[in-house]
Design an enzyme around this catalytic site. Structure first.
Site, PDB file in Angstrom:
ATOM      1  N   TYR A 177       0.322   4.875   0.040  1.00  0.00           N
ATOM      2  CA  TYR A 177      -0.553   6.037   0.217  1.00  0.00           C
ATOM      3  C   TYR A 177       0.222   7.243   0.797  1.00  0.00           C
ATOM      4  O   TYR A 177       0.129   8.344   0.307  1.00  0.00           O
ATOM      5  CB  TYR A 177      -1.650   5.722   1.243  1.00  0.00           C
ATOM      6  CG  TYR A 177      -2.860   4.954   0.785  1.00  0.00           C
ATOM      7  CD1 TYR A 177      -2.911   4.258  -0.408  1.00  0.00           C
ATOM      8  CD2 TYR A 177      -4.001   4.927   1.599  1.00  0.00           C
ATOM      9  CE1 TYR A 177      -4.040   3.543  -0.769  1.00  0.00           C
ATOM     10  CE2 TYR A 177      -5.135   4.222   1.238  1.00  0.00           C
ATOM     11  CZ  TYR A 177      -5.148   3.531   0.060  1.00  0.00           C
ATOM     12  OH  TYR A 177      -6.275   2.833  -0.281  1.00  0.00           O
ATOM     13  N   SER A 178       0.918   6.991   1.955  1.00  0.00           N
ATOM     14  CA  SER A 178       1.416   8.100   2.782  1.00  0.00           C
ATOM     15  C   SER A 178       2.562   8.858   2.124  1.00  0.00           C
ATOM     16  O   SER A 178       3.350   8.283   1.358  1.00  0.00           O
ATOM     17  CB  SER A 178       1.914   7.564   4.130  1.00  0.00           C
ATOM     18  OG  SER A 178       0.903   6.854   4.777  1.00  0.00           O
ATOM     19  N   SER A 224      -4.028   6.899  13.074  1.00  0.00           N
ATOM     20  CA  SER A 224      -3.640   7.030  14.490  1.00  0.00           C
ATOM     21  C   SER A 224      -4.874   7.020  15.402  1.00  0.00           C
ATOM     22  O   SER A 224      -6.009   7.215  14.954  1.00  0.00           O
ATOM     23  CB  SER A 224      -2.873   8.339  14.693  1.00  0.00           C
ATOM     24  OG  SER A 224      -3.751   9.429  14.517  1.00  0.00           O
ATOM     25  N   GLN A 282       0.846  -1.205   0.000  1.00  0.00           N
ATOM     26  CA  GLN A 282       0.000   0.000   0.000  1.00  0.00           C
ATOM     27  C   GLN A 282       0.877   1.248   0.000  1.00  0.00           C
ATOM     28  O   GLN A 282       1.621   1.494   0.946  1.00  0.00           O
ATOM     29  CB  GLN A 282      -0.859  -0.033   1.262  1.00  0.00           C
ATOM     30  CG  GLN A 282      -1.737   1.173   1.445  1.00  0.00           C
ATOM     31  CD  GLN A 282      -2.365   1.190   2.835  1.00  0.00           C
ATOM     32  OE1 GLN A 282      -2.111   0.308   3.658  1.00  0.00           O
ATOM     33  NE2 GLN A 282      -3.161   2.186   3.102  1.00  0.00           N
ATOM     34  N   SER A 333       4.772  -0.470   3.915  1.00  0.00           N
ATOM     35  CA  SER A 333       5.093  -1.764   4.539  1.00  0.00           C
ATOM     36  C   SER A 333       5.304  -2.821   3.465  1.00  0.00           C
ATOM     37  O   SER A 333       4.523  -2.905   2.506  1.00  0.00           O
ATOM     38  CB  SER A 333       3.952  -2.231   5.445  1.00  0.00           C
ATOM     39  OG  SER A 333       3.667  -1.262   6.416  1.00  0.00           O
ATOM     40  N   GLU A 355      -5.779   9.234  17.463  1.00  0.00           N
ATOM     41  CA  GLU A 355      -6.481  10.531  17.435  1.00  0.00           C
ATOM     42  C   GLU A 355      -7.450  10.574  16.253  1.00  0.00           C
ATOM     43  O   GLU A 355      -8.580  11.062  16.372  1.00  0.00           O
ATOM     44  CB  GLU A 355      -5.466  11.693  17.320  1.00  0.00           C
ATOM     45  CG  GLU A 355      -4.629  11.934  18.566  1.00  0.00           C
ATOM     46  CD  GLU A 355      -3.475  10.952  18.717  1.00  0.00           C
ATOM     47  OE1 GLU A 355      -3.237  10.131  17.802  1.00  0.00           O
ATOM     48  OE2 GLU A 355      -2.798  11.000  19.771  1.00  0.00           O
ATOM     49  N   GLU A 358      -8.673  -2.553   6.011  1.00  0.00           N
ATOM     50  CA  GLU A 358      -7.394  -2.664   6.728  1.00  0.00           C
ATOM     51  C   GLU A 358      -7.609  -2.754   8.232  1.00  0.00           C
ATOM     52  O   GLU A 358      -6.907  -3.471   8.937  1.00  0.00           O
ATOM     53  CB  GLU A 358      -6.507  -1.448   6.418  1.00  0.00           C
ATOM     54  CG  GLU A 358      -5.200  -1.457   7.207  1.00  0.00           C
ATOM     55  CD  GLU A 358      -4.255  -0.313   6.855  1.00  0.00           C
ATOM     56  OE1 GLU A 358      -4.686   0.643   6.193  1.00  0.00           O
ATOM     57  OE2 GLU A 358      -3.072  -0.405   7.254  1.00  0.00           O
TER      58      GLU A 358
HETATM   59  C1  LIG Z   1       3.653   0.408  11.408  1.00  0.00           C
HETATM   60  C2  LIG Z   1       3.175   1.327  10.330  1.00  0.00           C
HETATM   61  C3  LIG Z   1       2.906   0.817   9.083  1.00  0.00           C
HETATM   62  C4  LIG Z   1       2.487   1.665   8.066  1.00  0.00           C
HETATM   63  N1  LIG Z   1       2.257   1.135   6.833  1.00  0.00           N
HETATM   64  C5  LIG Z   1       1.891   1.960   5.819  1.00  0.00           C
HETATM   65  C6  LIG Z   1       1.721   1.438   4.517  1.00  0.00           C
HETATM   66  O1  LIG Z   1       1.902   0.248   4.249  1.00  0.00           O
HETATM   67  N2  LIG Z   1       1.382   2.292   3.516  1.00  0.00           N
HETATM   68  C7  LIG Z   1       1.177   3.620   3.744  1.00  0.00           C
HETATM   69  O2  LIG Z   1       0.828   4.333   2.806  1.00  0.00           O
HETATM   70  N3  LIG Z   1       1.345   4.157   4.994  1.00  0.00           N
HETATM   71  C8  LIG Z   1       1.704   3.358   6.024  1.00  0.00           C
HETATM   72  N4  LIG Z   1       1.899   3.877   7.276  1.00  0.00           N
HETATM   73  C9  LIG Z   1       1.744   5.323   7.490  1.00  0.00           C
HETATM   74  C10 LIG Z   1       0.557   5.688   8.339  1.00  0.00           C
HETATM   75  O3  LIG Z   1      -0.639   5.592   7.610  1.00  0.00           O
HETATM   76  C11 LIG Z   1       0.802   7.110   8.874  1.00  0.00           C
HETATM   77  O4  LIG Z   1       1.943   7.051   9.716  1.00  0.00           O
HETATM   78  C12 LIG Z   1      -0.365   7.613   9.669  1.00  0.00           C
HETATM   79  O5  LIG Z   1      -1.464   7.871   8.839  1.00  0.00           O
HETATM   80  C13 LIG Z   1       0.002   8.914  10.438  1.00  0.00           C
HETATM   81  O6  LIG Z   1       0.571   9.838   9.573  1.00  0.00           O
HETATM   82  P1  LIG Z   1       1.954  10.563   9.910  1.00  0.00           P
HETATM   83  O7  LIG Z   1       2.940   9.531  10.303  1.00  0.00           O
HETATM   84  O8  LIG Z   1       2.271  11.455   8.771  1.00  0.00           O
HETATM   85  O9  LIG Z   1       1.667  11.448  11.213  1.00  0.00           O
HETATM   86  P2  LIG Z   1       0.894  12.827  11.256  1.00  0.00           P
HETATM   87  O10 LIG Z   1      -0.321  12.763  10.415  1.00  0.00           O
HETATM   88  O11 LIG Z   1       1.872  13.915  10.977  1.00  0.00           O
HETATM   89  O12 LIG Z   1       0.430  12.886  12.761  1.00  0.00           O
HETATM   90  C14 LIG Z   1       1.323  13.272  13.798  1.00  0.00           C
HETATM   91  C15 LIG Z   1       0.502  13.298  15.089  1.00  0.00           C
HETATM   92  O13 LIG Z   1      -0.546  14.286  15.003  1.00  0.00           O
HETATM   93  C16 LIG Z   1      -1.821  13.703  15.261  1.00  0.00           C
HETATM   94  N5  LIG Z   1      -2.830  14.284  14.389  1.00  0.00           N
HETATM   95  C17 LIG Z   1      -2.736  14.505  13.052  1.00  0.00           C
HETATM   96  N6  LIG Z   1      -3.893  15.029  12.573  1.00  0.00           N
HETATM   97  C18 LIG Z   1      -4.734  15.126  13.622  1.00  0.00           C
HETATM   98  C19 LIG Z   1      -6.095  15.593  13.774  1.00  0.00           C
HETATM   99  N7  LIG Z   1      -6.792  16.030  12.732  1.00  0.00           N
HETATM  100  N8  LIG Z   1      -6.656  15.543  15.000  1.00  0.00           N
HETATM  101  C20 LIG Z   1      -5.952  15.096  16.072  1.00  0.00           C
HETATM  102  N9  LIG Z   1      -4.649  14.645  16.000  1.00  0.00           N
HETATM  103  C21 LIG Z   1      -4.070  14.662  14.789  1.00  0.00           C
HETATM  104  C22 LIG Z   1      -1.632  12.220  14.921  1.00  0.00           C
HETATM  105  O14 LIG Z   1      -2.565  11.416  15.595  1.00  0.00           O
HETATM  106  C23 LIG Z   1      -0.210  11.968  15.387  1.00  0.00           C
HETATM  107  O15 LIG Z   1      -0.189  11.727  16.773  1.00  0.00           O
HETATM  108  C24 LIG Z   1       2.328   3.061   8.312  1.00  0.00           C
HETATM  109  C25 LIG Z   1       2.619   3.578   9.586  1.00  0.00           C
HETATM  110  C26 LIG Z   1       3.047   2.722  10.577  1.00  0.00           C
HETATM  111  C27 LIG Z   1       3.351   3.325  11.918  1.00  0.00           C
END
Ligand SMILES: Cc1cc2nc3c(=O)[nH]c(=O)nc-3n(C[C@H](O)[C@H](O)[C@H](O)COP(=O)(O)OP(=O)(O)OC[C@H]3O[C@@H](n4cnc5c(N)ncnc54)[C@H](O)[C@@H]3O)c2cc1C
Length: 402
Positions: A140-141, A384, A138, A173, A386, A257
């Site tokens: 996406y991010s 997350s 996947q 991942s 949140e 998922e």
């Molecule tokens: C183990 C693991 C596997 C993953 N696998 C994949 C994958 O296979 N493919 C893929 O595309 N992505 C993957 N991801 C990425 C994952 O989807 C993102 O890490 C996740 O969506 C959070 O985005 P970020 O890391 O950019 O944090 P951010 O979005 O920058 O968030 C940082 C902090 O701010 C908080 N926050 C952000 N927005 C808000 C809001 N509106 N209200 C309240 N709090 C908020 C969050 O909860 C977090 O605590 C993976 C992540 C992990 C940890």
């Protein structure tokens, strides 16, 4: 309400357990914490030929029995199991540490294609996903687009029958084990942000211009990657759903998922082992410690709640879709409680609790310290905590957006 299995459900439990016992080799079971569906990705590409053969045999056994995709309809090669049968099947698989064949292709992409894909896409991609021949990841991010995924910037520009991709993704991942990617990409930078995104299948990870770089995590593991796209050319036929409407396709996939049951079963097993130590004569000092007793009682309650949330998720799917605020409740509760369970496990054994798997003196094979580290990202990945709370308050409780 009667919570016990009906005779038919008990018989299905026994049938699945018997099948796993007869067909899954010990080499292919994966007892490591948080491994989830990763072991299938790892073992089919393992340097060790015995492990590769074990993974192939297990995939062949599931294909033969028609159980690779319990939740897909029969017309697409799935097992067409009822939601209760799926629950039982997944529970027995998790209990036996049996790898799910097909990874995210089977769990997430297949059901999404069944809902949103064209007939040609279903005919082309579902069989290769189902046989285990194609492993998907996947993509996406992005660095500036995780929780706020709709802000994603990676561009795809139309040129003839193709789109040309340029940009970068992160946290992908298993991309280093994958054959193909499903990607969210911006196809109209001038449209409102949710409406300029398309969902695209990149069917060959070796496509020129596409590079996969490793990201090493806090437990020295390699599960995630960055992907870089430089003038990568992808056929326009690989867009799923309508151009610029990929956001809705991508969100359907995220609900699949978050809807697994394996966490609840793994947590039950892990808690059972910990409680057994505290009950044993050799550890009577532990068993009498009031702080530990209190923490164990809290986890015992949480284990049951997590398990019943999984049951609730299993009971809500309608017409091939899953209801998403129930899924958010289960995902958030189970990931937060999983972290706390391992925190209790580590603290139970004092300094010994910090010994890693492989150390002969590590209590319970080091499962809790490993879980403590490995599950740190569980409240981030897949959305997350949140974000799950936001979903519960808006879609579940009907509160206005904050
Ligand atoms: C183990 C693991 C596997 C993953 N696998 C994949 C994958 O296979 N493919 C893929 O595309 N992505 C993957 N991801 C990425 C994952 O989807 C993102 O890490 C996740 O969506 C959070 O985005 P970020 O890391 O950019 O944090 P951010 O979005 O920058 O968030 C940082 C902090 O701010 C908080 N926050 C952000 N927005 C808000 C809001 N509106 N209200 C309240 N709090 C908020 C969050 O909860 C977090 O605590 C993976 C992540 C992990 C940890």
């Amino acid at each position: 309400m009667d919570w016990n299995d009906t005779p038919a459900q008990a018989a299905f439990h026994a049938e699945v357990a018997r099948f796993i016992g007869a067909r899954l080799s010990e080499a292919h079971r994966d007892g490591s914490v948080g491994a989830g569906m990763l072991s299938w990705y790892r073992h089919r590409r393992a340097p060790d030929a015995t492990l590769r053969a074990a993974a192939e045999d297990w995939a062949a056994a599931l294909v033969e029995r028609g159980w690779v995709a319990p939740h897909w309809p029969r017309e697409y090669g799935g097992a067409g199991l009822s939601t209760w049968e799926q629950f039982i099947f997944n529970e027995e698989m998790a209990r036996a540490h049996a790898p799910m064949v097909g990874g995210s292709g089977v769990v997430m992409l297949g059901p999404t294609l069944i809902v949103h894909g064209s007939e040609e896409q279903k005919q082309r991609y579902l069989p290769q996903t189902l046989s285990g021949a194609t492993a998907w990841a996947q993509d996406y991010s992005e660095r500036g687009a995780g929780s706020g995924l709709a802000s994603l910037q990676m561009r795809a520009v139309r040129g003839g029958d193709e789109y040309v991709f340029n940009g970068q993704k992160i946290w992908t991942s298993s991309a280093h084990f994958a054959d193909a990617l499903f990607v969210l990409v911006r196809t109209d930078p001038n449209a409102p942000k949710h409406r300029g995104i398309s969902f695209v299948l990149v069917e060959d990870i070796e496509t020129p211009g596409l590079m996969v770089h490793p990201l090493i995590d806090a437990a020295w593991g390699h599960e995630m990657n960055e992907t870089f796209f430089e003038d990568v050319r992808i056929s326009a036929a690989n867009i799923v759903g309508k151009v610029n409407r990929g956001w809705y396709v991508g969100m359907t996939l995220l609900d699949f998922e978050r809807s697994g049951i394996s966490d609840a079963v793994g947590q039950r097993r892990s808690f059972g082992e910990l409680a057994a130590v505290a009950c044993s004569d050799a550890c009577s000092v532990l068993g009498r410690n009031p702080h530990l007793r209190e923490r164990l009682a809290d986890r015992a309650i949480a284990i049951e709640v997590a398990y019943n949330f999984s049951l609730r998720v299993a009971s809500v799917p309608t017409a091939g879709m899953v209801s998403n605020h129930e899924v958010s409740v289960a995902k958030m509760f189970s990931s937060e409680h999983g972290q706390e369970l391992h925190r209790v496990g580590v603290r139970t054994f004092g300094l010994f609790g910090q010994l890693w798997p492989g150390d002969v003196e590590a209590p319970l094979r080091g499962a809790h310290i490993e879980g403590y580290i490995r599950l740190i990202p569980s409240t981030i990945g897949g959305g997350s905590s949140e974000i799950q709370r936001n979903i519960i308050t808006t879609r579940g409780l009907g509160l206005p957006r904050g």
